[in-house]
Each structure stands twice: as C-alpha cells, then as structure tokens.
Write a protein that holds these residues in place. Sequence first.
Motif, PDB file in Angstrom:
ATOM      1  N   ALA A 183       0.829  -1.202   0.000  1.00 36.73           N
ATOM      2  CA  ALA A 183       0.000   0.000   0.000  1.00 36.73           C
ATOM      3  C   ALA A 183       0.863   1.250   0.000  1.00 36.73           C
ATOM      4  CB  ALA A 183      -0.934   0.003   1.199  1.00 36.73           C
ATOM      5  N   VAL A 184       1.927   1.234   0.770  1.00 33.01           N
ATOM      6  CA  VAL A 184       2.813   2.394   0.834  1.00 33.01           C
ATOM      7  C   VAL A 184       3.591   2.540  -0.469  1.00 33.01           C
ATOM      8  CG1 VAL A 184       4.864   3.332   1.973  1.00 33.01           C
ATOM      9  CG2 VAL A 184       2.985   2.397   3.325  1.00 33.01           C
ATOM     10  N   ALA A 185       4.034   1.419  -1.033  1.00 33.54           N
ATOM     11  CA  ALA A 185       4.843   1.465  -2.254  1.00 33.54           C
ATOM     12  C   ALA A 185       4.037   1.921  -3.469  1.00 33.54           C
ATOM     13  CB  ALA A 185       5.452   0.097  -2.530  1.00 33.54           C
ATOM     14  N   THR A 186       2.763   1.587  -3.546  1.00 37.29           N
ATOM     15  CA  THR A 186       1.973   1.905  -4.741  1.00 37.29           C
ATOM     16  C   THR A 186       1.358   3.291  -4.701  1.00 37.29           C
ATOM     17  OG1 THR A 186      -0.014   0.932  -3.790  1.00 37.29           O
ATOM     18  CG2 THR A 186       1.371  -0.501  -5.167  1.00 37.29           C
ATOM     19  N   HIS A 187       1.077   3.832  -3.537  1.00 40.36           N
ATOM     20  CA  HIS A 187       0.434   5.137  -3.354  1.00 40.36           C
ATOM     21  C   HIS A 187      -0.991   5.167  -3.912  1.00 40.36           C
ATOM     22  CE1 HIS A 187       4.081   6.825  -1.795  1.00 40.36           C
ATOM     23  NE2 HIS A 187       4.742   6.484  -2.884  1.00 40.36           N
ATOM     24  N   GLN A 188      -1.297   4.327  -4.859  1.00 41.02           N
ATOM     25  CA  GLN A 188      -2.641   4.267  -5.421  1.00 41.02           C
ATOM     26  C   GLN A 188      -3.081   2.810  -5.414  1.00 41.02           C
ATOM     27  OE1 GLN A 188      -2.296   5.963  -9.283  1.00 41.02           O
ATOM     28  NE2 GLN A 188      -2.684   8.036  -8.542  1.00 41.02           N
ATOM     29  N   ILE A 189      -3.654   2.408  -4.326  1.00 39.83           N
ATOM     30  CA  ILE A 189      -4.017   1.005  -4.160  1.00 39.83           C
ATOM     31  C   ILE A 189      -5.032   0.561  -5.196  1.00 39.83           C
ATOM     32  CG2 ILE A 189      -5.094  -0.667  -2.608  1.00 39.83           C
ATOM     33  CD1 ILE A 189      -3.815   0.875  -0.320  1.00 39.83           C
ATOM     34  N   GLU A 190      -6.042   1.357  -5.467  1.00 43.33           N
ATOM     35  CA  GLU A 190      -7.089   0.945  -6.406  1.00 43.33           C
ATOM     36  C   GLU A 190      -6.534   0.705  -7.807  1.00 43.33           C
ATOM     37  OE1 GLU A 190     -10.212  -0.098  -5.949  1.00 43.33           O
ATOM     38  OE2 GLU A 190      -9.716   0.132  -3.838  1.00 43.33           O
ATOM     39  N   ALA A 191      -5.583   1.503  -8.233  1.00 42.40           N
ATOM     40  CA  ALA A 191      -5.009   1.344  -9.571  1.00 42.40           C
ATOM     41  C   ALA A 191      -4.218   0.048  -9.689  1.00 42.40           C
ATOM     42  CB  ALA A 191      -4.106   2.536  -9.892  1.00 42.40           C
ATOM     43  N   ARG A 192      -3.721  -0.454  -8.581  1.00 43.44           N
ATOM     44  CA  ARG A 192      -2.893  -1.663  -8.612  1.00 43.44           C
ATOM     45  C   ARG A 192      -3.556  -2.822  -7.877  1.00 43.44           C
ATOM     46  NH1 ARG A 192       3.147  -0.941  -8.645  1.00 43.44           N
ATOM     47  NH2 ARG A 192       2.767  -3.146  -8.580  1.00 43.44           N
ATOM     48  N   ARG A 193      -4.855  -2.748  -7.663  1.00 37.43           N
ATOM     49  CA  ARG A 193      -5.561  -3.759  -6.883  1.00 37.43           C
ATOM     50  C   ARG A 193      -5.358  -5.166  -7.439  1.00 37.43           C
ATOM     51  NH1 ARG A 193      -8.818  -3.707  -2.769  1.00 37.43           N
ATOM     52  NH2 ARG A 193     -10.454  -5.230  -2.507  1.00 37.43           N
ATOM     53  N   ARG A 194      -5.433  -5.348  -8.739  1.00 42.74           N
ATOM     54  CA  ARG A 194      -5.274  -6.662  -9.342  1.00 42.74           C
ATOM     55  C   ARG A 194      -3.863  -7.201  -9.083  1.00 42.74           C
ATOM     56  NH1 ARG A 194      -8.429  -9.692 -11.276  1.00 42.74           N
ATOM     57  NH2 ARG A 194      -9.499  -9.463 -13.176  1.00 42.74           N
ATOM     58  N   ASP A 195      -2.844  -6.340  -9.171  1.00 42.75           N
ATOM     59  CA  ASP A 195      -1.469  -6.753  -8.881  1.00 42.75           C
ATOM     60  C   ASP A 195      -1.335  -7.213  -7.429  1.00 42.75           C
ATOM     61  OD1 ASP A 195      -0.773  -6.073 -11.456  1.00 42.75           O
ATOM     62  OD2 ASP A 195       0.060  -4.124 -10.900  1.00 42.75           O
ATOM     63  N   LEU A 196      -1.963  -6.454  -6.531  1.00 40.29           N
ATOM     64  CA  LEU A 196      -1.904  -6.815  -5.114  1.00 40.29           C
ATOM     65  C   LEU A 196      -2.590  -8.154  -4.863  1.00 40.29           C
ATOM     66  CD1 LEU A 196      -2.616  -3.394  -3.378  1.00 40.29           C
ATOM     67  CD2 LEU A 196      -0.438  -4.609  -3.508  1.00 40.29           C
ATOM     68  N   GLU A 197      -3.720  -8.390  -5.515  1.00 41.88           N
ATOM     69  CA  GLU A 197      -4.437  -9.651  -5.348  1.00 41.88           C
ATOM     70  C   GLU A 197      -3.592 -10.825  -5.834  1.00 41.88           C
ATOM     71  OE1 GLU A 197      -8.160  -9.116  -7.330  1.00 41.88           O
ATOM     72  OE2 GLU A 197      -8.914  -7.748  -5.800  1.00 41.88           O
ATOM     73  N   GLN A 198      -2.873 -10.646  -6.944  1.00 38.79           N
ATOM     74  CA  GLN A 198      -2.013 -11.718  -7.444  1.00 38.79           C
ATOM     75  C   GLN A 198      -0.863 -11.992  -6.480  1.00 38.79           C
ATOM     76  OE1 GLN A 198      -0.977 -10.362 -11.354  1.00 38.79           O
ATOM     77  NE2 GLN A 198      -2.825 -11.207 -12.284  1.00 38.79           N
ATOM     78  N   ILE A 199      -0.289 -10.936  -5.908  1.00 37.08           N
ATOM     79  CA  ILE A 199       0.770 -11.112  -4.916  1.00 37.08           C
ATOM     80  C   ILE A 199       0.219 -11.877  -3.710  1.00 37.08           C
ATOM     81  CG2 ILE A 199       2.219  -9.884  -3.241  1.00 37.08           C
ATOM     82  CD1 ILE A 199       2.496  -7.657  -5.396  1.00 37.08           C
ATOM     83  N   GLU A 200      -0.965 -11.480  -3.245  1.00 40.29           N
ATOM     84  CA  GLU A 200      -1.584 -12.141  -2.093  1.00 40.29           C
ATOM     85  C   GLU A 200      -1.834 -13.617  -2.363  1.00 40.29           C
ATOM     86  OE1 GLU A 200      -5.124  -9.964  -1.264  1.00 40.29           O
ATOM     87  OE2 GLU A 200      -4.055  -8.272  -0.388  1.00 40.29           O
ATOM     88  N   GLU A 201      -2.346 -13.942  -3.544  1.00 41.59           N
ATOM     89  CA  GLU A 201      -2.636 -15.344  -3.869  1.00 41.59           C
ATOM     90  C   GLU A 201      -1.369 -16.181  -3.884  1.00 41.59           C
ATOM     91  OE1 GLU A 201      -4.823 -15.478  -7.515  1.00 41.59           O
ATOM     92  OE2 GLU A 201      -6.508 -14.356  -6.681  1.00 41.59           O
ATOM     93  N   GLY A 202      -0.290 -15.652  -4.442  1.00 42.77           N
ATOM     94  CA  GLY A 202       0.972 -16.385  -4.476  1.00 42.77           C
ATOM     95  C   GLY A 202       1.534 -16.601  -3.087  1.00 42.77           C
ATOM     96  N   VAL A 203       1.462 -15.557  -2.257  1.00 43.51           N
ATOM     97  CA  VAL A 203       1.943 -15.660  -0.884  1.00 43.51           C
ATOM     98  C   VAL A 203       1.103 -16.674  -0.112  1.00 43.51           C
ATOM     99  CG1 VAL A 203       2.109 -14.392   1.295  1.00 43.51           C
ATOM    100  CG2 VAL A 203       2.954 -13.360  -0.804  1.00 43.51           C
ATOM    101  N   GLU A 204      -0.199 -16.598  -0.291  1.00 45.83           N
ATOM    102  CA  GLU A 204      -1.092 -17.495   0.439  1.00 45.83           C
ATOM    103  C   GLU A 204      -0.845 -18.960   0.061  1.00 45.83           C
ATOM    104  OE1 GLU A 204      -5.808 -18.007   1.571  1.00 45.83           O
ATOM    105  OE2 GLU A 204      -5.224 -16.560   0.040  1.00 45.83           O
ATOM    106  N   ARG A 205      -0.611 -19.226  -1.221  1.00 49.29           N
ATOM    107  CA  ARG A 205      -0.330 -20.600  -1.652  1.00 49.29           C
ATOM    108  C   ARG A 205       0.908 -21.152  -0.956  1.00 49.29           C
ATOM    109  NH1 ARG A 205       0.009 -19.400  -7.000  1.00 49.29           N
ATOM    110  NH2 ARG A 205      -1.999 -18.448  -7.280  1.00 49.29           N
ATOM    111  N   ARG A 206       1.951 -20.342  -0.909  1.00 51.31           N
ATOM    112  CA  ARG A 206       3.183 -20.789  -0.228  1.00 51.31           C
ATOM    113  C   ARG A 206       2.930 -21.026   1.248  1.00 51.31           C
ATOM    114  NH1 ARG A 206       5.347 -16.885  -3.710  1.00 51.31           N
ATOM    115  NH2 ARG A 206       5.497 -15.338  -2.050  1.00 51.31           N
ATOM    116  N   TRP A 207       2.131 -20.181   1.884  1.00 59.21           N
ATOM    117  CA  TRP A 207       1.852 -20.355   3.307  1.00 59.21           C
ATOM    118  C   TRP A 207       1.057 -21.630   3.568  1.00 59.21           C
ATOM    119  CZ3 TRP A 207       4.532 -18.609   7.013  1.00 59.21           C
ATOM    120  CH2 TRP A 207       5.202 -17.394   6.909  1.00 59.21           C
ATOM    121  N   HIS A 208       0.202 -22.016   2.663  1.00 62.38           N
ATOM    122  CA  HIS A 208      -0.523 -23.281   2.856  1.00 62.38           C
ATOM    123  C   HIS A 208       0.464 -24.437   2.961  1.00 62.38           C
ATOM    124  CE1 HIS A 208      -4.794 -22.515   2.853  1.00 62.38           C
ATOM    125  NE2 HIS A 208      -4.607 -21.576   1.938  1.00 62.38           N
ATOM    126  N   TRP A 209       1.459 -24.447   2.098  1.00 63.63           N
ATOM    127  CA  TRP A 209       2.477 -25.504   2.175  1.00 63.63           C
ATOM    128  C   TRP A 209       3.202 -25.460   3.526  1.00 63.63           C
ATOM    129  CZ3 TRP A 209       3.323 -29.740  -0.503  1.00 63.63           C
ATOM    130  CH2 TRP A 209       2.733 -29.848  -1.766  1.00 63.63           C
TER     131      TRP A 209
END
Length: 172
Positions: free
Chosen positions: A79-105
């Motif tokens: 959120a701090v790095a992008t300054h515009q969360i809504e404009a990069r929402r899809r990118d953030l969601e993809q990052i979250e999904e990748g992180v979450e998959r690794r955490w499941h393992w």
Amino acid sequence: LGTYFLGRDARGSIMVRMITWFALADLLGEIFISISLVANVDDGPMCTLQAAVNWYSVWSSIAWTMAFAHAVRICFSSAVATHQIEARRRDLEQIEEGVERRWHWFCWVVPLAFAVGIASSGNFGARDGMPVCTFRHEALALVANTPLYVVLLYNVVVYVSVHQLVHKVMHV
C-alpha cells in the motif's frame, strides 16, 4: 469461521482467509483433546494419534499466526509502495494469492511432516501427570515449543516494521 461463510467480500480478504485457516487448525487440535478427555485414551495407538494431531494443530496454528503477520506486512508495504491502491488492486491480489499458496504448504505440510516423523519414532504417548497424550519425555516437549519462540520473535519484528512504516507515512 462464521465470517468466512457469511459473504463473498469476506472470503476475498486475505486476512479473513488466514484467520479462518488458523481457526481450523486450532479447532482440529481441540476436537482431539476433547475426545481424549471424554474417551480416557490409554497409552497406545489412539494415544499416539491424539498427541500427533494435537501437536500438528499447535504447530499449524503457530505457523498461521506467522503467515498472518507476514500478510499484514506485505499489505502495508504494498500500500505504501503503490500510493494508489485501487489502480494496482489486481497486482496486489495476485501477490496475495501467491503468498497465500506458499503459506498453505508451510502451515499444513511442514507441521504434518514433523508430527508424522515424531509419531513414527514412538515419542508420542502417555506421560505421568498429563491429562492428555503428548511427548513421552519432557525435554522433547520443550524442544517442540521452539517454533513458538521463533514465530513470536518474527511477529515482534513484523510489528516493529509495520509500526515504523505507518509512522513514516503519517509523518511525510
């Protein structure tokens, strides 16, 4: 758990999903402890199973608290790095999904490997003075709590990191 099942918006939140997985991991252990208290499990295969599932639940729950702290740090950092969360929402969601998959393992498979390995070595069972089955030797139980201390340290570091990040943003 109820929040997760109440709506699609709640399920879309990485934080709600992580808390849900933590609650499920914790619930698993509580169920087996409750069964052992009611059924009066003696030392044997059922005792080993109860101890293995209980410790699996403990380690998995601890890992999910670490995953949650990590997700909070990533969300604040993004959120701090992008300054515009809504404009990069899809990118953030993809990052979250990748992180979450690794955490499941990390949160399900690694604790399972530990629990199965210890159960296979015969180190789970009844111990004098303990109402539920656990490690046969107290020294092993102390070593088994090492992940708790590592995760607590990690969570403190993440808390300080997020606190500094928020403080920096508020005073810019």
